[in-house]
Design a protein around this motif. Structure first.
Motif, mmCIF file in Angstrom:
data_model
loop_
_atom_site.group_PDB
_atom_site.id
_atom_site.type_symbol
_atom_site.label_atom_id
_atom_site.label_comp_id
_atom_site.label_asym_id
_atom_site.label_seq_id
_atom_site.Cartn_x
_atom_site.Cartn_y
_atom_site.Cartn_z
ATOM 1 N N SER A 186 0.731 4.152 -2.823
ATOM 2 C CA SER A 186 0.367 5.331 -2.615
ATOM 3 C C SER A 186 1.241 6.505 -2.961
ATOM 4 O O SER A 186 1.184 7.488 -3.448
ATOM 5 C CB SER A 186 -0.090 5.812 -1.215
ATOM 6 O OG SER A 186 0.917 5.359 -0.447
ATOM 7 N N LYS A 187 2.588 5.775 -2.837
ATOM 8 C CA LYS A 187 3.656 6.848 -3.256
ATOM 9 C C LYS A 187 3.934 6.900 -5.001
ATOM 10 O O LYS A 187 4.842 7.608 -5.433
ATOM 11 C CB LYS A 187 5.161 6.531 -2.542
ATOM 12 C CG LYS A 187 5.098 6.724 -1.131
ATOM 13 C CD LYS A 187 6.464 6.572 -0.797
ATOM 14 C CE LYS A 187 7.207 7.803 -1.388
ATOM 15 N NZ LYS A 187 8.745 7.427 -0.881
ATOM 16 N N VAL A 206 -7.290 -3.280 -0.012
ATOM 17 C CA VAL A 206 -7.572 -2.088 0.714
ATOM 18 C C VAL A 206 -6.952 -0.781 0.156
ATOM 19 O O VAL A 206 -7.428 0.095 0.156
ATOM 20 C CB VAL A 206 -7.209 -2.485 1.942
ATOM 21 C CG1 VAL A 206 -7.363 -1.442 3.095
ATOM 22 C CG2 VAL A 206 -8.081 -3.666 2.636
ATOM 23 N N LYS A 207 -5.546 -0.794 -0.485
ATOM 24 C CA LYS A 207 -5.125 0.132 -1.039
ATOM 25 C C LYS A 207 -4.558 1.138 -0.037
ATOM 26 O O LYS A 207 -3.497 1.887 -0.274
ATOM 27 C CB LYS A 207 -5.870 0.778 -2.233
ATOM 28 C CG LYS A 207 -6.196 -0.139 -3.243
ATOM 29 C CD LYS A 207 -6.563 0.376 -4.622
ATOM 30 C CE LYS A 207 -6.763 -0.198 -5.795
ATOM 31 N NZ LYS A 207 -8.135 -0.865 -5.551
ATOM 32 N N ASN A 208 -5.348 1.692 1.008
ATOM 33 C CA ASN A 208 -4.906 2.641 1.885
ATOM 34 C C ASN A 208 -3.997 2.354 2.777
ATOM 35 O O ASN A 208 -4.385 1.624 3.676
ATOM 36 C CB ASN A 208 -6.250 3.434 2.433
ATOM 37 C CG ASN A 208 -5.946 4.480 3.392
ATOM 38 O OD1 ASN A 208 -5.598 4.242 4.340
ATOM 39 N ND2 ASN A 208 -6.579 5.505 2.681
ATOM 40 N N PRO A 209 -2.823 2.905 3.067
ATOM 41 C CA PRO A 209 -1.745 2.493 3.991
ATOM 42 C C PRO A 209 -2.358 2.659 5.395
ATOM 43 O O PRO A 209 -1.881 1.738 6.104
ATOM 44 C CB PRO A 209 -0.564 3.629 3.864
ATOM 45 C CG PRO A 209 -0.692 3.850 2.443
ATOM 46 C CD PRO A 209 -2.320 4.186 2.272
ATOM 47 N N GLU A 210 -3.248 3.490 5.876
ATOM 48 C CA GLU A 210 -3.883 3.502 7.409
ATOM 49 C C GLU A 210 -4.854 2.462 7.436
ATOM 50 O O GLU A 210 -4.689 1.867 8.332
ATOM 51 C CB GLU A 210 -4.327 4.711 7.541
ATOM 52 C CG GLU A 210 -3.344 5.987 7.913
ATOM 53 C CD GLU A 210 -2.921 7.033 6.728
ATOM 54 O OE1 GLU A 210 -3.876 7.441 5.941
ATOM 55 O OE2 GLU A 210 -1.904 7.181 6.270
ATOM 56 N N ALA A 211 -5.536 2.341 6.497
ATOM 57 C CA ALA A 211 -6.762 1.434 6.669
ATOM 58 C C ALA A 211 -6.167 0.002 6.842
ATOM 59 O O ALA A 211 -6.766 -0.900 7.766
ATOM 60 C CB ALA A 211 -7.666 1.378 5.789
ATOM 61 N N VAL A 212 -4.929 -0.258 5.988
ATOM 62 C CA VAL A 212 -4.446 -1.775 6.072
ATOM 63 C C VAL A 212 -3.759 -2.255 7.260
ATOM 64 O O VAL A 212 -3.726 -3.152 7.487
ATOM 65 C CB VAL A 212 -3.571 -1.665 4.805
ATOM 66 C CG1 VAL A 212 -2.028 -1.511 5.287
ATOM 67 C CG2 VAL A 212 -3.338 -3.233 4.144
ATOM 68 N N GLN A 213 -3.250 -0.895 7.923
ATOM 69 C CA GLN A 213 -2.909 -1.528 9.542
ATOM 70 C C GLN A 213 -3.642 -2.218 10.054
ATOM 71 O O GLN A 213 -3.284 -3.140 10.977
ATOM 72 C CB GLN A 213 -2.637 -0.131 10.111
ATOM 73 C CG GLN A 213 -1.692 0.975 9.341
ATOM 74 C CD GLN A 213 -0.090 1.002 9.953
ATOM 75 O OE1 GLN A 213 0.177 0.306 10.945
ATOM 76 N NE2 GLN A 213 0.245 1.971 9.850
ATOM 77 N N THR A 234 0.783 -1.312 -0.100
ATOM 78 C CA THR A 234 -0.116 0.012 0.032
ATOM 79 C C THR A 234 0.843 1.399 0.209
ATOM 80 O O THR A 234 0.437 2.189 -0.624
ATOM 81 C CB THR A 234 -1.180 0.200 1.244
ATOM 82 O OG1 THR A 234 -0.289 -0.053 2.441
ATOM 83 C CG2 THR A 234 -2.039 -0.939 1.248
ATOM 84 N N GLU A 235 2.083 1.273 0.539
ATOM 85 C CA GLU A 235 2.776 2.377 0.652
ATOM 86 C C GLU A 235 3.511 2.556 -0.659
ATOM 87 O O GLU A 235 3.387 3.799 -1.067
ATOM 88 C CB GLU A 235 4.148 1.894 1.525
ATOM 89 C CG GLU A 235 4.509 3.204 2.469
ATOM 90 C CD GLU A 235 5.172 2.583 3.797
ATOM 91 O OE1 GLU A 235 6.429 2.469 3.300
ATOM 92 O OE2 GLU A 235 4.861 2.250 4.642
#
Ligand SMILES: Nc1ncnc2c1ncn2[C@@H]1O[C@H](COP(=O)(O)OP(=O)(O)OP(=O)(O)O)[C@@H](O)[C@H]1O
Ligand SMILES: [Mg+2]
Lengths: 339, 270
Positions: free
Chosen positions: B95-96, B174-181, B91-92
């Motif tokens: 997003s980058k 999920v794609k989103n780094p925060e949500a995936v946590q 995901t990181e």
């Protein structure tokens, strides 16, 4: 310019749910030129770049890069293109050199060749001294340049640069402009997107103005300006008398004047040049209106954009060090909203 | 047609990506240290807080020490939690814009996911080894022989690798780094705690036991216990060879299902 075009797009249409991000877009780019894609936030610039660089499949249309169909043979097309996306895609914990070498290896270069080209490119873009530092110690402008270096290491025929100078300081902006000009001198073709009119004006050999997914005008910067007629009349007035001024301009010039949302001045294409101006001045005088300022001037890309889209032009101030005496120059960015 | 990348090219590109992913851990050794802190805390907590109470319920094959029973389970716990790195890393990169760059290059399409999962299994191997060293310092001893221990590590790595592909699918979905946590814990928590990792499943209510006895974390844990402590550590009727086979079948089964799903999700990135 009789060569075969190196980038072709025909009837590209791409939807995201209800949003039509690209609506029947055609594009044709000759080899060796800098082609500018100009448009406000959400216009579809990134989407078009993503289609051309094989990242996104459109619902309709066809596209070619360096003679290769990007939809039917994406892997071959990738050998001929380089991409520097809207945000620098570099690894913080690798050094600058490692970043570029990695991309070189992934272009299929052997280790020695990747090393050699990396060293050469880092030298050329002025990152040789910082080459062995991890990227997290780089400034934003250095990261952008490094990202450019990575996109160049495969020596692609066509480079796609998505807003290469957005969000970086004026000095770095000039560095990137010089780099782009250097690439062109080496025969690379460049498609770049920008929200900055001065950037498009200064760099691009040809331009497409894009809004709501549609190409609304295409040509050289001068051609786009000429389409507004050779000259525009600009009137600065107070809010109270603006309706009468609009009326006077409308009746003399036969066209709906545009109000600049930033400074409130009113502009309209002057069909008969100075004679139009004289008539406007007489009309205003008759109505007893004294404008703060009135004049005839050559159209800028600003006028082109305002006339075409009616969008808010966001003003930014850019110290342009290339200008004589390092004077301040105004640049313009468009957008319906802040990013 | 897409040009078929040669297996050689795929292997080379994969190794380039593996190197890139591992360098991050080398440059930022804190990543590994902190990744080890959590399992070591589990180790100390369970060993010293619950060990006395649970110790009585464990089979004698553990040599009378709860830690000998606990370590094989914790190896699997670390493998499962560590695999979450795969989802985070992807995901990181997404997003980058790093994944965009990779997808615009003429590299082997398989190399991004393979490079990620291989790098993560190596990284998790390092974390597992670090934890094992701490375990050894506070009294863990294998009851069979060194080969059993090496075999146990291999089972843990196989599980870590297969879980990385599950996590790759989660990350790409999920794609989103925060949500995936948080998303990565959803499959891992029930699997790890409703298992034989901390306590023998015999002590659980029958409905829970039905789940615990038939899920991969228990299968993996049992296989390692068999290899490290001997057959006496296994539930009645189990053999070491049988449990190792079951464990490897689980790893293979997970890969067969999740590799294609993750690859499909990767191809569908827009
Ligand atoms: N992956 C996506 N999913 C849904 N909508 C999208 C997606 N990508 C782009 N869009 C939408 O498509 C339209 C065009 O977006 P695009 O990113 O191409 O604009 P842009 O011209 O690059 O804008 P900006 O100047 O902000 O970068 C926008 O309305 C955007 O919200
Ligand atoms: Mg964009």
């Amino acid at each position: 310019m009789s060569e075969r075009p190196i980038v072709v797009a025909e009837g590209i249409t791409k939807r995201f749910g209800d949003i039509v991000a690209l609506d029947d877009v055609d594009l044709c780019i000759e080899p060796g030129m800098i082609y500018g894609l100009l448009g406000p936030n959400g216009a579809g610039k990134t989407t078009l770049i993503r289609v051309l660089t094989t990242l996104l499949r459109p619902e309709a249309g066809r596209a070619e890069v360096a003679g290769v169909d990007v939809l039917t043979d994406p892997q071959e097309a990738r050998r001929h293109l380089g991409l520097a996306g809207q945000f620098a895609a570099v690894d913080d914990y690798l050094t600058g050199r490692e970043n570029v070498e990695m991309v070189g290896r992934l272009y299929g270069l052997d280790a020695r060749e990747a090393k050699r080209r990396t060293a050469e490119i880092l030298e050329r873009i002025g990152l040789a001294d910082a080459a062995d530092r991890t990227v997290r110690t780089y400034s934003g402008g250095m990261q952008r340049r490094l990202d450019l270096a990575a996109s160049m290491v495969g020596e692609p025929q066509v480079l796609f640069l998505d807003e290469p100078t957005t969000g970086i300081d004026p000095k770095s902006r000039i560095d990137i402009w010089l780099l782009i000009q250097d690439l062109i001198a080496r025969g690379t073709t460049i498609l770049l997107t920008t929200q900055y009119l001065d950037e498009a004006d200064r760099l691009a050999d040809r331009l497409a103005v894009i809004d709501h997914g549609k190409v609304i005008s295409e040509g050289t910067a001068d051609e786009l300006k000429d389409r507004l007629g050779g000259a525009v009349i600009e009137v600065s007035v107070g809010d109270d008398v603006r309706p009468q001024v609009l009326e006077a301009l409308r009746s003399v010039c036969g066209e709906e004047p545009k109000i600049d949302p930033v400074n409130g001045s009113v502009t309209v294409a002057a069909p008969d040049g100075p004679r139009s101006l004289t008539r406007v001045v007489l009309a205003l005088d008759e109505a007893g209106i004294v404008p703060d300022d009135i004049g005839l001037r050559k159209p800028t890309l600003d006028d082109v954009f305002l006339a075409l889209t009616g969008h808010v032009a966001e003003e930014i101030t850019v110290a342009t060090e290339m200008s004589p005496g390092n004077r301040k120059r105004r640049g313009f960015a468009f957008g319906r909203s802040e990013r | 047609m897409t040009t078929m990348a040669s297996p050689l090219r795929a292997a080379r590109d994969t190794s380039v990506i593996v190197r890139r992913n591992l360098l991050r851990n080398v440059r930022l050794p804190q990543l590994l240290v902190f990744a080890t802190v959590q399992p070591v805390m589990f180790l100390l907590l369970f060993n010293y807080v619950f060990g006395g109470a649970i110790g009585r319920a464990i089979p004698p094959a553990a040599g009378g020490e709860y830690i000998n029973w606990l370590i094989p389970g914790l190896l699997i716990q670390v493998a499962a939690f560590g695999a979450g790195q795969t989802a985070l890393g992807l995901t990181e990169d997404l997003s980058k814009g790093v994944i965009d760059r990779f997808r615009s290059l003429p590299m082997a399409r398989s190399a991004v996911l393979a490079g990620r999962t291989f790098a993560d299994v190596i990284r998790n191997g390092a974390v597992i080894t670090l934890m094992l060293v701490v375990g050894f310092l506070i009294g863990f001893r294998w009851q069979t022989n060194i080969l059993g221990m090496v075999g146990g590590l291999a089972v843990a790595m196989a599980f870590s690798f297969s879980m990385s592909w599950v996590m790759a699918l989660i990350g790409l979905t999920v794609k989103n780094p925060e949500a995936v946590q948080s998303a990565v814990f959803i499959p891992v928590f029930p699997l790890v705690f409703a298992s034989s990792v901390f306590v023998p499943t015999e002590t659980m209510p029958s409905w829970l036991r039905a789940f615990a006895d038939n899920q991969p974390v228990t299968a993996m844990t049992n296989a390692i216990r068999g290899l490290v402590l001997g057959e006496g550590a296994l539930p009645v009727g189990h053999t070491v060879a049988g449990d190792v086979l079951t464990a490897l079948a689980w790893a293979a089964g997970i890969l067969v299902v999740f590799v294609p799903l993750a690859v499909r999700a990767y191809r569908r990135i827009t």
